[in-house]
Motif scaffolding. Sequence first.
Motif, PDB file in Angstrom:
ATOM      1  N   MET A   1      70.145  81.157  11.282  1.00  0.00           N
ATOM      2  CA  MET A   1      70.299  80.017  12.315  1.00  0.00           C
ATOM      3  C   MET A   1      70.215  78.658  11.374  1.00  0.00           C
ATOM      4  SD  MET A   1      71.609  79.983  15.243  1.00  0.00           S
ATOM      5  CE  MET A   1      72.100  78.495  15.972  1.00  0.00           C
TER       6      MET A   1
ATOM      7  N   GLY B   1      73.564  77.161   9.834  1.00  0.00           N
ATOM      8  CA  GLY B   1      74.447  76.222  10.748  1.00  0.00           C
ATOM      9  C   GLY B   1      73.643  74.882  11.017  1.00  0.00           C
ATOM     10  N   ARG B   2      72.743  74.945  11.583  1.00  0.00           N
ATOM     11  CA  ARG B   2      71.778  73.771  11.873  1.00  0.00           C
ATOM     12  C   ARG B   2      71.824  72.726  10.624  1.00  0.00           C
ATOM     13  NH1 ARG B   2      66.719  76.624  14.524  1.00  0.00           N
ATOM     14  NH2 ARG B   2      67.806  77.182  16.615  1.00  0.00           N
ATOM     15  N   ASP B   3      71.647  73.167   9.565  1.00  0.00           N
ATOM     16  CA  ASP B   3      71.552  72.027   8.403  1.00  0.00           C
ATOM     17  C   ASP B   3      73.174  71.625   8.184  1.00  0.00           C
ATOM     18  OD1 ASP B   3      69.711  70.716   7.202  1.00  0.00           O
ATOM     19  OD2 ASP B   3      69.383  72.259   5.577  1.00  0.00           O
TER      20      ASP B   3
ATOM     21  N   MET C   1      76.114  73.524   6.790  1.00  0.00           N
ATOM     22  CA  MET C   1      76.548  74.484   6.132  1.00  0.00           C
ATOM     23  C   MET C   1      77.716  75.269   6.409  1.00  0.00           C
ATOM     24  SD  MET C   1      73.745  74.469   2.745  1.00  0.00           S
ATOM     25  CE  MET C   1      72.478  75.143   3.931  1.00  0.00           C
TER      26      MET C   1
ATOM     27  N   PRO D   1      75.514  81.659   1.763  1.00  0.00           N
ATOM     28  CA  PRO D   1      74.372  80.906   1.184  1.00  0.00           C
ATOM     29  C   PRO D   1      74.165  81.025  -0.354  1.00  0.00           C
ATOM     30  CG  PRO D   1      73.657  82.189   3.182  1.00  0.00           C
ATOM     31  CD  PRO D   1      75.179  82.543   2.653  1.00  0.00           C
ATOM     32  N   TRP D   2      74.693  82.055  -0.951  1.00  0.00           N
ATOM     33  CA  TRP D   2      74.436  82.248  -2.214  1.00  0.00           C
ATOM     34  C   TRP D   2      75.903  82.730  -2.934  1.00  0.00           C
ATOM     35  CZ3 TRP D   2      74.573  87.333  -4.359  1.00  0.00           C
ATOM     36  CH2 TRP D   2      74.751  88.394  -3.401  1.00  0.00           C
TER      37      TRP D   2
ATOM     38  N   THR E   1      63.453  87.017   9.880  1.00  0.00           N
ATOM     39  CA  THR E   1      63.852  85.462   9.610  1.00  0.00           C
ATOM     40  C   THR E   1      62.553  84.575   9.855  1.00  0.00           C
ATOM     41  OG1 THR E   1      64.751  85.213  11.503  1.00  0.00           O
ATOM     42  CG2 THR E   1      66.371  85.524   9.933  1.00  0.00           C
TER      43      THR E   1
ATOM     44  N   LEU F   1      61.909  80.195   4.631  1.00  0.00           N
ATOM     45  CA  LEU F   1      62.809  80.152   3.484  1.00  0.00           C
ATOM     46  C   LEU F   1      61.834  80.314   2.149  1.00  0.00           C
ATOM     47  CD1 LEU F   1      65.632  77.606   4.540  1.00  0.00           C
ATOM     48  CD2 LEU F   1      65.958  80.239   3.774  1.00  0.00           C
TER      49      LEU F   1
ATOM     50  N   PHE G   1      69.972  85.425  -2.289  1.00  0.00           N
ATOM     51  CA  PHE G   1      69.532  84.445  -1.444  1.00  0.00           C
ATOM     52  C   PHE G   1      70.122  84.448   0.035  1.00  0.00           C
ATOM     53  CE2 PHE G   1      69.369  80.171   0.132  1.00  0.00           C
ATOM     54  CZ  PHE G   1      67.857  80.056   0.447  1.00  0.00           C
ATOM     55  N   PRO G   2      69.576  84.260   1.195  1.00  0.00           N
ATOM     56  CA  PRO G   2      68.015  84.588   1.355  1.00  0.00           C
ATOM     57  C   PRO G   2      67.816  85.946   1.089  1.00  0.00           C
ATOM     58  CG  PRO G   2      68.807  84.236   3.419  1.00  0.00           C
ATOM     59  CD  PRO G   2      70.150  84.008   2.452  1.00  0.00           C
TER      60      PRO G   2
ATOM     61  N   PRO H   1      76.658  74.910  15.812  1.00  0.00           N
ATOM     62  CA  PRO H   1      74.925  74.753  15.955  1.00  0.00           C
ATOM     63  C   PRO H   1      74.422  73.698  14.962  1.00  0.00           C
ATOM     64  CG  PRO H   1      75.406  76.730  14.399  1.00  0.00           C
ATOM     65  CD  PRO H   1      76.755  76.283  15.033  1.00  0.00           C
ATOM     66  N   TYR H   2      75.284  72.801  14.358  1.00  0.00           N
ATOM     67  CA  TYR H   2      74.645  71.731  13.546  1.00  0.00           C
ATOM     68  C   TYR H   2      73.953  70.917  14.277  1.00  0.00           C
ATOM     69  CZ  TYR H   2      74.641  67.310  10.872  1.00  0.00           C
ATOM     70  OH  TYR H   2      74.145  66.147  10.225  1.00  0.00           O
ATOM     71  N   GLU H   3      72.778  70.564  13.823  1.00  0.00           N
ATOM     72  CA  GLU H   3      71.904  69.574  14.479  1.00  0.00           C
ATOM     73  C   GLU H   3      71.429  68.336  13.664  1.00  0.00           C
ATOM     74  OE1 GLU H   3      68.250  72.032  15.390  1.00  0.00           O
ATOM     75  OE2 GLU H   3      69.485  73.292  16.802  1.00  0.00           O
TER      76      GLU H   3
ATOM     77  N   VAL I   1      72.779  79.109  -5.381  1.00  0.00           N
ATOM     78  CA  VAL I   1      72.414  78.807  -4.159  1.00  0.00           C
ATOM     79  C   VAL I   1      72.893  77.702  -3.534  1.00  0.00           C
ATOM     80  CG1 VAL I   1      70.122  78.291  -2.752  1.00  0.00           C
ATOM     81  CG2 VAL I   1      70.269  79.823  -4.444  1.00  0.00           C
ATOM     82  N   GLU I   2      73.510  77.625  -2.303  1.00  0.00           N
ATOM     83  CA  GLU I   2      74.211  76.827  -1.747  1.00  0.00           C
ATOM     84  C   GLU I   2      72.890  75.785  -0.943  1.00  0.00           C
ATOM     85  OE1 GLU I   2      76.788  77.698   1.518  1.00  0.00           O
ATOM     86  OE2 GLU I   2      78.065  75.713   1.497  1.00  0.00           O
ATOM     87  N   GLY I   3      73.290  74.327  -0.851  1.00  0.00           N
ATOM     88  CA  GLY I   3      72.309  73.627  -0.091  1.00  0.00           C
ATOM     89  C   GLY I   3      72.719  71.851   0.162  1.00  0.00           C
ATOM     90  N   ARG I   4      71.908  71.428   0.758  1.00  0.00           N
ATOM     91  CA  ARG I   4      72.314  70.051   0.675  1.00  0.00           C
ATOM     92  C   ARG I   4      71.787  69.285  -0.421  1.00  0.00           C
ATOM     93  NH1 ARG I   4      72.252  68.406   6.516  1.00  0.00           N
ATOM     94  NH2 ARG I   4      71.879  66.119   5.620  1.00  0.00           N
TER      95      ARG I   4
ATOM     96  N   TRP J   1      62.092  75.817   6.806  1.00  0.00           N
ATOM     97  CA  TRP J   1      63.189  76.165   7.249  1.00  0.00           C
ATOM     98  C   TRP J   1      64.522  75.288   6.549  1.00  0.00           C
ATOM     99  CZ3 TRP J   1      63.970  80.682   9.210  1.00  0.00           C
ATOM    100  CH2 TRP J   1      63.084  81.284  10.029  1.00  0.00           C
ATOM    101  N   THR J   2      63.990  74.246   5.964  1.00  0.00           N
ATOM    102  CA  THR J   2      65.017  73.462   5.303  1.00  0.00           C
ATOM    103  C   THR J   2      64.567  73.291   3.789  1.00  0.00           C
ATOM    104  OG1 THR J   2      63.942  71.439   6.051  1.00  0.00           O
ATOM    105  CG2 THR J   2      65.721  72.194   7.243  1.00  0.00           C
ATOM    106  N   TYR J   3      65.734  72.782   3.056  1.00  0.00           N
ATOM    107  CA  TYR J   3      65.314  72.662   1.484  1.00  0.00           C
ATOM    108  C   TYR J   3      66.351  71.515   1.193  1.00  0.00           C
ATOM    109  CZ  TYR J   3      69.102  76.087   0.898  1.00  0.00           C
ATOM    110  OH  TYR J   3      70.231  76.870   0.955  1.00  0.00           O
ATOM    111  N   ARG J   4      66.331  70.636   0.122  1.00  0.00           N
ATOM    112  CA  ARG J   4      67.149  70.051  -0.259  1.00  0.00           C
ATOM    113  C   ARG J   4      67.177  69.878  -1.765  1.00  0.00           C
ATOM    114  NH1 ARG J   4      68.483  69.965   3.872  1.00  0.00           N
ATOM    115  NH2 ARG J   4      68.876  68.193   5.390  1.00  0.00           N
TER     116      ARG J   4
END
Lengths: 379, 134
Positions: free
Chosen positions: A122, A125-127, A129, A243-244, B6, B10, B31-32, B68-70, B90-93, B122-125
């Motif tokens: 989840m 999507g929440r973040d 991406m 994600p990767w 899950t 992470l 990953f993950p 579901p973007y929050e 690895v993808e990420g913000r 649950w998050t990373y940058r």
Amino acid sequence: MSVSIIGVGLHPFGRFDITGREMGLIAAREALADAGVEWEQVGFAAGGSRDSGYAAALVSELGLTGVPFMQVYNGCGTAGSAVLACAQAIESGAAEIALAVGFDKHARGAFGSNPADYGLPMWYGRDGMMVTTQFFALKTQRYLHEHGLDERLLGEITATELHNSSLNPNAWRRNALSVDEIMDAQMVNDPLTSYMFCSPSEGGAAVVLASTEVARTISDRAVEVRSLEFRTRRFGTFEVFNPWLAAELTDSATVDAASAAFAAAGCRPNDVDVAQLQDTEAGAALMHLAECGFCDHGEQAELILDGGLGVHGRLPVNTDGGLIGNGEPIGASGLRQIVECVTQLQGRAGERQVPNDPEIGFTQVYGAPGISVCAVLSR
Amino acid sequence: MADTSTARGLAAADHDALLGARCTACDVQIFPAQAACPRCGAPTADCALPERGVLWSWTVQRFRPKPPYEGPDEFEPYVVGYVDLGDVKVEGRLDGRPVDAWTIGDSVRLELGEPDDDGAVWTYRWIADDGGAS
Ligand SMILES: [Zn+2]
């Protein structure tokens, strides 16, 4: 293959007041009329839609003949899978005449997606991406960097397609734009501006196929399906919602499907007179030129510049405006490409007709999650 | 075999790296973390991923994604990228720089989000690592 296309039908693409199913019905009836065959003669049918209900339910208006009607849903490969099912039914001897139909009607804006449907957590999507346009941009950005290509090529491709769709009465986007207008438009996901993307739309398309032997007795303008190849991704490709990515990337399913299609047809990309390539956005079209074998990676500028992809160019591509000019009704999109190729090979494309009697056509679909369908067609 | 629930979040156990996995048969890193290798199907073993890497591709998200973007009510464009960690990307913000100031090849370092009540992250940058720009 010993399969030919004897009729094509299309409901225009865009936004309309009728249902997706009605558009499918209109396209199917038009294809039957174009072929000069009755629905009762159809021995096999296949079709699909994402958002507009069951294709097989079209029988309640086409006629309850008892025909085996295979319903397919295969993402962007839905239409291609329907054509493949029909072609294989004919090749196997199960049917002499078959109908493939696709239609759809989508809500406006980018498709929303639920991570769980893709086996993703989840947080992805929440973040923020889980966005398809982001994926296209990330892939295009990397491709331009790796091959030293100018962003302006994306504008050139888009301008050519919108010029073609401005000449196509069945297309959605009827206004041609200059490269500057496209480059200066609102940035959506860098380096892709708003005009460079296709949008979800509505439409229907259908083809009638027959064994080449039967086709000769019915039609004097049948177009032969020289090959039709369907592939899915191998490990290490760069696909949507990942994600990767693997340390070593692999060629996409398009490379596999296109090379198999050319091998099976016994011809080379050089021989193609008109091509319809998947252009979900301009970067995809750019990459697919090389993935299908029309040029080497990084050598696209030679093909694209000076109107090279135009109707009168070196390699006419997306002569009906492609997805950028027509939008993407998922169930119908791959069939639209085949309808356009057949129309061009038959010399019936009007203002957008490729000159000098094109003989060999090529179509390529690519979509989530890493599938490709490629076909070689010839007069 | 790795636990793929899950709920554990992470981050690796000591909360200083992302939790990935490596195939026990073909050595592919993912990953993950998940229990089976997506390449060959063999079991994987958890591993902590490197905390520094190189930007491999990036884009700016300039419109508000559908759920579901929050995100915050007031949408601000943000950057998403893939970071090359050697054996996996690895993808990420991305953060720590104006949205249009990124270049492929930039050095970045990991910053993990705050753990929730259960201690799961649950998050990373990926943060611009200006000390070691390449
Ligand atoms: Zn493995």
